[in-house]
Design a protein around this motif. Structure first.
Motif, PDB file in Angstrom:
ATOM      1  N   ARG B 299      12.270  68.486  50.205  1.00 37.23           N
ATOM      2  CA  ARG B 299      10.965  68.522  50.742  1.00 37.23           C
ATOM      3  C   ARG B 299      10.679  68.471  52.325  1.00 37.23           C
ATOM      4  N   ALA B 300      12.207  67.150  52.694  1.00 33.15           N
ATOM      5  CA  ALA B 300      13.165  66.938  53.460  1.00 33.15           C
ATOM      6  C   ALA B 300      12.940  68.273  54.550  1.00 33.15           C
ATOM      7  N   ILE B 301      13.806  69.038  54.066  1.00 32.06           N
ATOM      8  CA  ILE B 301      14.152  70.099  54.532  1.00 32.06           C
ATOM      9  C   ILE B 301      13.389  71.058  55.346  1.00 32.06           C
ATOM     10  N   PHE B 302      12.869  71.407  54.226  1.00 31.13           N
ATOM     11  CA  PHE B 302      11.517  72.166  54.262  1.00 31.13           C
ATOM     12  C   PHE B 302      10.406  71.962  55.092  1.00 31.13           C
ATOM     13  N   GLY B 303      10.286  70.660  55.742  1.00 30.93           N
ATOM     14  CA  GLY B 303       9.371  69.688  56.453  1.00 30.93           C
ATOM     15  C   GLY B 303       7.795  69.380  55.333  1.00 30.93           C
ATOM     16  N   ALA B 304       7.925  69.721  54.180  1.00 30.53           N
ATOM     17  CA  ALA B 304       6.500  69.185  53.432  1.00 30.53           C
ATOM     18  C   ALA B 304       6.570  67.384  54.112  1.00 30.53           C
ATOM     19  N   ASP B 305       7.723  66.618  53.831  1.00 28.35           N
ATOM     20  CA  ASP B 305       7.423  65.458  53.903  1.00 28.35           C
ATOM     21  C   ASP B 305       8.139  64.685  55.038  1.00 28.35           C
ATOM     22  N   PRO B 306       8.225  63.431  55.659  1.00 31.16           N
ATOM     23  CA  PRO B 306       8.182  63.874  56.609  1.00 31.16           C
ATOM     24  C   PRO B 306      10.207  63.092  57.121  1.00 31.16           C
ATOM     25  N   LYS B 307      10.937  63.349  57.684  1.00 39.09           N
ATOM     26  CA  LYS B 307      12.143  62.996  57.448  1.00 39.09           C
ATOM     27  C   LYS B 307      12.409  61.684  58.567  1.00 39.09           C
ATOM     28  N   GLN B 308      13.527  60.837  58.312  1.00 43.53           N
ATOM     29  CA  GLN B 308      14.071  59.758  59.695  1.00 43.53           C
ATOM     30  C   GLN B 308      15.201  60.901  60.674  1.00 43.53           C
ATOM     31  N   SER B 309      16.244  61.419  59.783  1.00 41.21           N
ATOM     32  CA  SER B 309      16.847  61.716  60.905  1.00 41.21           C
ATOM     33  C   SER B 309      17.979  62.436  60.311  1.00 41.21           C
TER      34      SER B 309
END
Lengths: 334, 498, 323
Positions: B299-309
């Motif tokens: 989900r982080a890779i896909f941009g569905a959830d925010p990522k920190q870095s």
């Protein structure tokens, strides 16, 4: 998301206990009061003070009641037109059927409870969205009130007529014709009682529970439906009480009015810290929030703005209060 | 260890099409911590649901304190003294700790709730558990760990004699786990029977007295923890089942270009410093136990959830992905593990779902070209062998496998080169599973790059060209299919973290 | 009943809509029997007056409800549009056409305001509605100094705008309304914006994960609604000429009633423009019928209230059964 940092959680909660938002609202009230007093000599008069209170009672009472459905995560839009409907019916019985005033008042309040019960059943048992249910009962009470009284304005007994004693419930006249706003006492008592109900009885506990996590409350063995209904009954009953306050202050009650009162009450509650998504809120907060609105409403004409400005300002203040809520939540998630 | 308090014998439970529990035994003694282990889907949760009355067993007996019992709901089990501390917390965030513990059975003084007494009782409970929590604190202000402690306190306040912990440590920090263990040891001292479900091998060694292992709904055996090794347990968990045609070597051609490179991705606790590469035509298996952070990574890779870095490179170029919109633009498609919630729009037709990500290509001026839309949808229905009377069928009427094909069609229509399949065959029957596998192999051979997240060991070994194993939000190892075995994967997935 | 449901023709038109048309016809016959004057052409024209503005409101709110939201500021916003543009016309000497544009523009602005707050700020739609209802009333009152505004009569120079609803005895407004209804149906069913609105009403998260900017499309639904409300204002004054500040709430419920009766689901994702159109006719007929029976407007408030609750309850029941 829970706050991961233990110490930060602690400080936040102690601030909460002091009532951060309530404190700010209180400052706003004082600020507004000082502002209006400085701007207008008329505002500083005792009679103005009494009349501000007169115009506030009914909204304050509605606001206390509507706090309960709001905390369950719902809303009650029917209280404004409902108030007029209950007042019309009570007054109609008194004027045309010569029912004793106390009985008329009782009918007024019970009618409010009955509409509240209807709202509660439709919301809790039939799963219809609360805003829709109460939007409909808002229209229904508006029509019903007019139909019952035949479309004419109703006058509750005036102060000098027999039965006029009820007007003294909110405002005593002394021999020297000074008015004493004893309505404050009733409002304070009701606020204390409902604060107690909200914070120290099952009714209040489960009202918060429903707004916080209905499913968890149900799984803990709480009769969720009954308490959900009760929240709307409380709201309706207080709309009934507000109807009496309204009748005591205004000479005639006109059918077809009342739309918009609910917004002042609900707006006040939300400004006072009731969460738009349910679960959080206090009766004292609602009281303070609604006082801001009442002050604006009565104060603006003194600085040369019509009361219409107040409608705009109420709307914007409401949006502003909810936005602050949203920003707070977004921060917590981060 | 004291006398036996709870015996489950020959528990059998079937659901339509699944034999979930096949004559399972479990015995718990007073003053013991009994671990229940098994791969995902081995039947641990089902067994516990039978115990606490959520499910009714088909056959078998439950003996509790010498009497045969049968519970019909959690309430009855609670009253008898069997409580479960769930992984997901059932908390009312706006109420205080004490109010939460006693909700539904408040102490009263006249009409008022006696909050003082509730606080005292809660404080007593916490003292008994040696936990430092203020009973008057608002629940949502507590950390997840502390909230868990409150759940335990609530469980104990029911006069529990047997407590089931369902993966209690999944969301806790190291320090919180230490505290949890202290509590569990105290409870053991107090002669309670404790069932402890966990995937973490190191915890099992530290805290439990005995361990019962389940596999595919059957009882494998019970060991005394101090007398066995981690490998003994793993061997029992994976068994010696012969899997259908596992891949023996990677099908990726030598020197296939890297299409996706992820570097030091961080997103919350579940995604820590994740780095990996994905080649053209490769199926990269993501293995790990439940809650290892695989879905969160996707989900982080896909941009569905925010990522920190973290940096993401597509075809060697660094890209910025802040929303699914960005990801789709760069040719990434994501098939969620939860189709109904995140994959399909059930009330719409197959055609409408197929073109959801590519609507622009079906516009004629401002109008949607329905003819073209239906044609393309039909094309995918044919090529994916979706079973449906027509493309105007509502997706809600399709079976799980066919719904999955509709989601695949959506991304194929978008011509996505990188596809993330999150548990692609969950809830799909065997026949349809094989079709999905064939399809994935075909897509890979056509040059698509696929990330496949799967909790099924069979699936991982059968499909992947390369396997990345995650544990606790970190990548713990990478295996080529040629060298991968169940034991190796399980070892990485349960690696002790010191 | 089952056999009827499976009939291909019934399936194509939709059982729901067939039943609605039957209701419409039965109501008409019922009113005609109880009140002989009901059959007169002038009655029909007068009922039509109600259809026009209510129809536009209903069409607008259909888009919003399709996203799973709600807008019950539409009545007061319509009055606000009519008052502001009418005041410009009568007091500032703005010509007719620009005044109409102002009306639509004011509606558009309210749509933007509502949509922005709902989509980008995640504020519950009912709170946004309450606030903008008040702002609409307040702004209109402030702007017109709490005076009612009378648009020009047919006989005056600028009176041509009333031909929008009726030239002689030809109900031009009906054709315009139906044309707009078709336009709305096309937007909802044949264009990207409609597709996205319906899909996100059904499952916002799935649409977002398909790489669609859901916030933008959600806001668009409110903007469409606002614009249609601005147009509704023109048809309101064309029918009744005079507008008073501080009113308009009763039309919220009637517009929503027309919409949900027509089969648009409060849960979002399902919307039918043709259903909305029939629903609007039923509400207008009801209003005219109640007047013809010698009852007043208040009965209509009650009946519409009950209709909305009943329609929504059937929707809830239907969804419960499916799960």
């Amino acid at each position: 998301m829970a706050n991961r940092n233990g110490t930060a959680g602690k400080t936040k909660s102690s601030l909460d206990r002091l009532g951060g938002q309530k404190f700010v609202v209180l400052l706003v009230i004082v600020g507004l009061f000082i502002f209006f007093s400085l701007m207008s000599p008329n505002f500083r008069k005792y009679t103005t003070f009494v009349s501000i209170l007169d115009y506030s009672y009914y909204i304050v009472l509605m606001s206390i009641g509507v706090t309960f459905p709001l905390i369950t995560g719902g809303v009650d839009l029917s209280i404004g037109t409902g108030l007029i409907c209950y007042s019309l019916v009570g007054g109609y019985l008194i004027s045309f059927y010569h029912v004793p005033v106390w009985a008329g008042m009782l009918v007024t309040v019970l009618f409010g409870s009955a509409i509240g019960l209807l709202n509660g059943c439709l919301v809790a048992l039939m799963d219809i969205p609360p805003f829709l249910v109460t939007l409909c009962t808002c229209m229904i009470t508006r029509g019903l009130g007019s139909i019952i009284v035949g479309g004419f304005g109703i006058t509750w007994p005036t102060a000098i007529q027999p039965g006029g004693w009820f007007r003294n419930i909110f405002k005593l006249s002394t021999a020297s014709n000074t008015k004493i706003p004893i309505g404050i006492i009733w409002v304070v008592i009701l606020v204390l009682v409902m604060s107690f109900v909200l914070n120290h009885t099952k009714v209040g506990r489960y009202t918060i529970g429903i707004g916080s996590n209905k499913e968890a409350a149900r799984l803990s063995g709480v009769n969720v439906k009954a308490y959900h209904i009760l929240a709307y009954v409380i709201s309706g009953t207080f709309a009934g009480l507000a109807a009496i306050a309204y009748s005591a202050v205004f000479s005639t009650v006109q059918p077809g009015t009342g739309a918009g009162f609910e917004l002042e009450a609900i707006g006040g509650a939300i400004i006072g810290g009731v969460s738009a998504s349910g679960g959080a809120g206090t009766v004292t907060g609602s009281l303070l929030g609604v006082l801001v609105i009442c002050l604006l409403k009565t104060g603006l004409p003194f600085i040369g703005l019509t009361a219409n400005w107040q409608q705009n300002i109420t709307g914007l203040v409401l949006i502003g209060a909810v936005m602050i809520d949203v920003i707070k939540k977004r921060r917590e998630v981060k | 260890m004291g006398e036996v308090i709870l015996t489950m014998k020959g528990i059998d439970k079937s659901f339509p099409g699944v034999h979930a529990l096949d004559h399972v035994d479990l015995e718990v003694r007073r003053g013991e911590v009994h671990a229940l282990m098994g791969e995902n889907g081995a039947g641990k949760s089902t067994l516990m649901k039978v115990l606490t009355g959520i499910y009714t067993k088909d056959s078998g007996t439950i003996t509790f304190e010498g009497k045969e019992v049968e519970f019909h709901n959690t309430r009855e089990a609670q009253e008898a003294g069997i409580v479960i501390v769930h992984q997901e917390l059932n908390m009312l965030g706006h109420l205080t700790v004490a109010q939460n513990i006693f909700i539904g059975r408040e102490f009263k003084k006249g009409i008022a709730i006696d909050d003082k007494k509730m606080n005292e009782e809660a404080a007593k409970l916490f003292r008994r558990l040696n936990i430092d929590i203020d009973p008057t604190e608002t629940m949502s202000n507590l950390t997840v760990g502390k909230q868990q402690m409150c759940e335990i306190a609530k469980a104990i306040s029911h006069e529990a004699k047997v407590i089931v912990f369902d993966e209690p440590s999944a969301a806790l920090t190291e320090a919180e786990i230490d505290e949890l263990f202290k509590i569990i040891r105290d409870l053991r001292e107090q002669q309670l029977g404790i069932i402890y479900i966990s995937h973490r091998m190191d915890e099992i060694k530290v805290i439990t007295d005995r361990v019962t292992v389940m596999r595919d709904g059957t009882y494998v055996g019970t060991l005394i923890t101090s007398q066995c090794t981690k490998n003994d347990i793993i061997n029992m968990m994976v068994g010696r089942v012969i899997y259908e045609d596992p891949k023996t070597k990677s099908m990726v051609p030598e020197g296939a270009p890297v299409v996706l490179r992820v570097e030091n991705l961080n997103a919350g606790k579940m995604v820590q410093n994740v780095s990996f590469q994905l080649h053209k035509g490769e199926i990269l298996g993501f293995s790990g136990l439940m809650g290892a952070g695989r879905t969160e990574t996707a989900r982080a890779i896909f941009g569905a959830d925010p990522k920190q870095s973290g940096d993401i490179y597509v075809n060697g170029e660094k890209v910025v992905i802040n929303s699914p919109e960005d990801a789709v633009k760069h040719g990434i498609g994501y098939l969620s593990e939860d189709r109904k919630r995140f994959g399909i729009v059930v009330q719409k037709t197959i055609a409408e779902n197929t073109t959801l990500a590519t609507l622009k290509e079906f516009l004629n001026g401002i109008f949607i070209n329905k003819k073209k839309e239906n044609q393309v949808a039909q094309q995918y229905v044919d090529s994916l062998a979706t079973k449906t009377p027509g493309v105007d069928q509502l997706v809600v009427n399709l079976s799980g496998g066919n719904q999955q094909k509709v989601v695949i069609a959506k991304w194929l229509a978008r011509n996505s080169d990188i596809l993330i399949f999150d548990e692609p065959t969950r809830g799909i029957d065997v026949g349809a599973k094989n079709e999905i596998y064939k399809l994935m192999n075909r897509l890979a051979s056509e040059g698509k790059a696929i990330i496949m997240i799967s909790s099924e060991m069979t699936e991982i070994l059968r499909m992947s060209d390369r396997i990345v194993v995650m544990c606790e939000g970190k990548i713990t190892g990478e295996l080529d299919i040629a060298e991968a075995t169940q034991e190796k994967i399980m070892n990485l997935a349960t690696r002790e973290i010191s | 009943m089952e056999a009827l449901k499976r009939n291909p023709l019934v399936k194509k038109i939709g059982l729901n809509r067939i039943l609605l048309v039957c209701v419409l016809i039965v109501m008409y016959i019922g009113f005609a029997i109880t009140s002989p004057t009901f059959l007169s052409y002038s009655r029909i024209l007068s009922a039509m007056n109600y259809v026009y503005f209510l129809g536009f409101l209903s069409l607008g709110v259909t888009f919003v409800i399709a996203t799973g939201g709600i807008d019950f500021s539409i009545g007061p916003v319509m009055f606000c549009c009519a008052l502001i543009s009418g005041y410009c016309l009568t007091s500032y000497g703005v010509p007719m056409v620009p005044a109409m544009i102002i009306s639509v523009f004011v509606g558009f602005l309210f749509g933007c305001f509502n949509g922005y707050l709902v989509a980008y700020w995640d504020i519950p739609p009912f709170i946004v509605s309450m606030a903008s209802m008040n702002i609409a009333k307040g702004t209109a009152s402030v702007f017109t100094k709490t005076q009612s505004v009378s648009w020009p009569q047919s006989s005056s120079a600028e009176g041509w705008y009333r031909n929008l609803i009726k030239i002689g005895n030809i109900p031009v407004g009906l054709f315009i309304f139906l044309a707009f209804a078709i336009l709305c149906a096309v937007i909802l069913n044949k264009t990207k914006i409609g597709r996205y609105i319906l899909c996100l009403g059904s499952n916002t998260e799935a649409v977002r994960l398909s790489g669609v900017n859901v916030k933008r499309w959600k806001m668009a639904a409110y903007v469409i609604c606002g614009t249609l409300v601005g147009i509704a204002a023109i048809f309101y004054v064309a029918a009744y000429t005079t507008v008073q500040p501080g009113y308009g709430d009763q039309y919220n419920n009637e517009a929503i009633a027309g919409c949900v009766m027509g089969g648009t689901s409060m849960a979002g994702g399902l919307a039918s423009i043709s259903g909305t159109v029939i629903g609007v006719f039923i509400i207008a007929l009801l209003q005219e019928g109640i007047l013809a029976l010698g009852l007043n407007k208040n009965y209509q408030l009650i009946i519409t209230g009950i209709i909305v609750i009943a329609a929504v309850y059937f929707d809830v029941l239907g969804r419960r059964r499916k799960n």
